[in-house]
Design an enzyme around this catalytic site. Structure first.
Site, short mmCIF file in Angstrom:
data_model
loop_
_atom_site.label_atom_id
_atom_site.label_comp_id
_atom_site.label_asym_id
_atom_site.label_seq_id
_atom_site.Cartn_x
_atom_site.Cartn_y
_atom_site.Cartn_z
N HIS A 1 0.92 -1.15 0.07
CA HIS A 1 -0.10 -0.05 0.02
C HIS A 1 0.90 1.32 0.01
O HIS A 1 0.46 2.23 0.61
CB HIS A 1 -0.95 -0.08 1.28
CG HIS A 1 -2.33 0.63 0.90
ND1 HIS A 1 -3.39 -0.10 0.93
CD2 HIS A 1 -2.72 1.89 0.67
CE1 HIS A 1 -4.51 0.75 0.56
NE2 HIS A 1 -4.02 1.71 0.57
N ARG B 1 9.44 4.53 -9.66
CA ARG B 1 9.56 5.72 -10.01
C ARG B 1 10.11 5.97 -11.30
O ARG B 1 9.87 6.84 -12.11
CB ARG B 1 10.16 6.73 -8.93
CG ARG B 1 9.65 6.83 -7.42
CD ARG B 1 8.31 7.66 -7.90
NE ARG B 1 7.48 7.90 -6.30
CZ ARG B 1 6.71 7.08 -6.02
NH1 ARG B 1 6.32 6.03 -6.65
NH2 ARG B 1 6.19 7.33 -4.77
#
Length: 381
Positions: free
Chosen positions: A281, A315
């Site tokens: 999460h 990322r």
């Protein structure tokens, strides 16, 4: 479009600009994690530790990053992850992300905790995916599955790792609460960020009135001021038997999000799930949980023919190819796309998607592979 788009060279750059643009409380809500934020930091560190072993003198002139998920072809091996309250962070962010993802031919996943009704998103991107919690009640499960199907979604991503709300101390320190409670400190924080206050806060109120959490129930739409918002998490009594009920009532692709244990991956497979998301999460639930990239290979080994997705801390293009090398079919990326949405709407999200696509293409070529499938045959350490 964001004025400084030419200076944004990678997804991390959006975060630096968003920190200045957003009120401290709202930026902290997006960026923060549970407890001390150890898992948020560990997710990044775990990816950074992995090293790839490139191959050379291979013909990569026809390099393609296309993938197929649940019978649908997509342009790239990443997607926009579900994020609650996105349209509070950036004006009409759910629609903006859906439209940008559709244009780029990547999946978009709408959060149940969005203030934008799923029916609206289903029109912006027919066939996109929905992610939510589910009440442990068969009638509610049946009606919710029907609502998601009627709205045009092709996949239901059940969020399984939020039995109770987590300890978000950073939200309390920054003044962010749900239900929303305006305080003098919070008002001053918002006034101190006039660009966000006008471009997002005021425009959202003018468009939707008092925002409401629109997708947690077949009917209910509690406002952000309502005490019902306290229940915008999972449910402590929800269990695998309720997953079986959802499987019976949902005919599209069923994905279980929040898997870290190989044992749970096996249970998901045995109960008929089509896919799983290996996820902690984004560090927002249990602090000090293991990073998904560290257990991805072991979870994949128990997944058989299920589609395995992964999120939390991704990322860079190199992060994406590391996940594919360890067995994932695709990667979910969240916070950077939301930062892009708050800074420049759909155009900035398209820019962010393009940056990551370019990195993935470059990194695959330098690895010496021409397809995402070929990455699974290469090595990383």
């Amino acid at each position: 479009m964001l004025r400084s788009a030419s200076s944004i060279l990678n997804l991390n750059d959006f975060e630096h600009l968003a920190r200045r643009h957003l009120p401290r409380a709202i930026f902290g809500y997006v960026a923060g994690g549970a407890d001390d934020g150890a898992t948020v930091r560990h997710n990044l560190a775990a990816l950074a530790r992995i090293r790839t072993i490139p191959r050379v003198l291979r013909d990569v002139s026809s390099c393609s990053q296309k993938i197929t998920l649940f019978g649908q072809e997509y342009a790239s091996p990443f997607m926009i992850a579900p994020m609650g309250a996105s349209a509070v962070v950036g004006y009409d962010a759910d629609n903006a992300m859906a439209r940008a993802a559709r244009a780029a031919r990547i999946p978009y996943v709408l959060s149940a905790n969005a203030i934008t009704p799923m029916e609206e998103i289903g029109r912006s991107y027919p066939g996109c995916w929905f992610a939510g919690y589910q009440k442990p009640d068969e009638d509610n499960i049946r009606r919710m599955a029907a609502r998601v199907a009627d709205s045009g979604f092709s996949a239901y991503m059940l969020t399984a790792d939020v039995a109770v709300g987590s300890n978000r101390e950073n939200n309390k320190r920054n003044g962010y609460t749900m239900p929303f409670r305006p305080t003098a400190r919070l008002v001053a924080d918002m006034i101190g960020h006039p660009s966000w206050l006008y471009k997002t806060g005021w425009r959202t109120l003018r468009q939707r009135g008092i925002p409401a959490i629109s997708n947690i129930d077949p009917v209910a739409r509690p406002s952000i001021f309502s005490r019902e918002i306290n229940a915008v998490t999972g449910y402590p009594s929800f269990s695998w038997k309720h997953v079986e009920m959802l499987r019976q009532h949902w005919r599209g692709a069923l994905i279980i999000k929040g898997i870290l244990s190989p044992h749970d991956a096996r249970l998901a497979r045995e109960l008929g799930a089509d896919g799983i998301v290996v996820s902690n999460h984004g560090g927002r639930q249990l602090d000090c949980a293991v990073s998904p990239i560290d257990v991805l290979s072991a979870v994949k080994a128990e997944s058989a023919d299920m589609t395995v997705l992964v999120d939390s801390g991704f990322r860079r293009g190199t992060d994406v190819i590391k996940a594919l090398m360890r067995g994932a079919s695709a990667v979910l990326v969240g916070r950077p796309f939301l930062y892009a949405a708050c800074l420049g709407g759909e155009a900035s999200i398209r820019h962010a998607i393009g940056l990551l696509q370019r990195e993935v293409h470059t990194d695959m070529s330098l690895m010496g592979v021409s397809s995402c499938e070929a990455l699974r045959e290469e090595m990383c350490i």
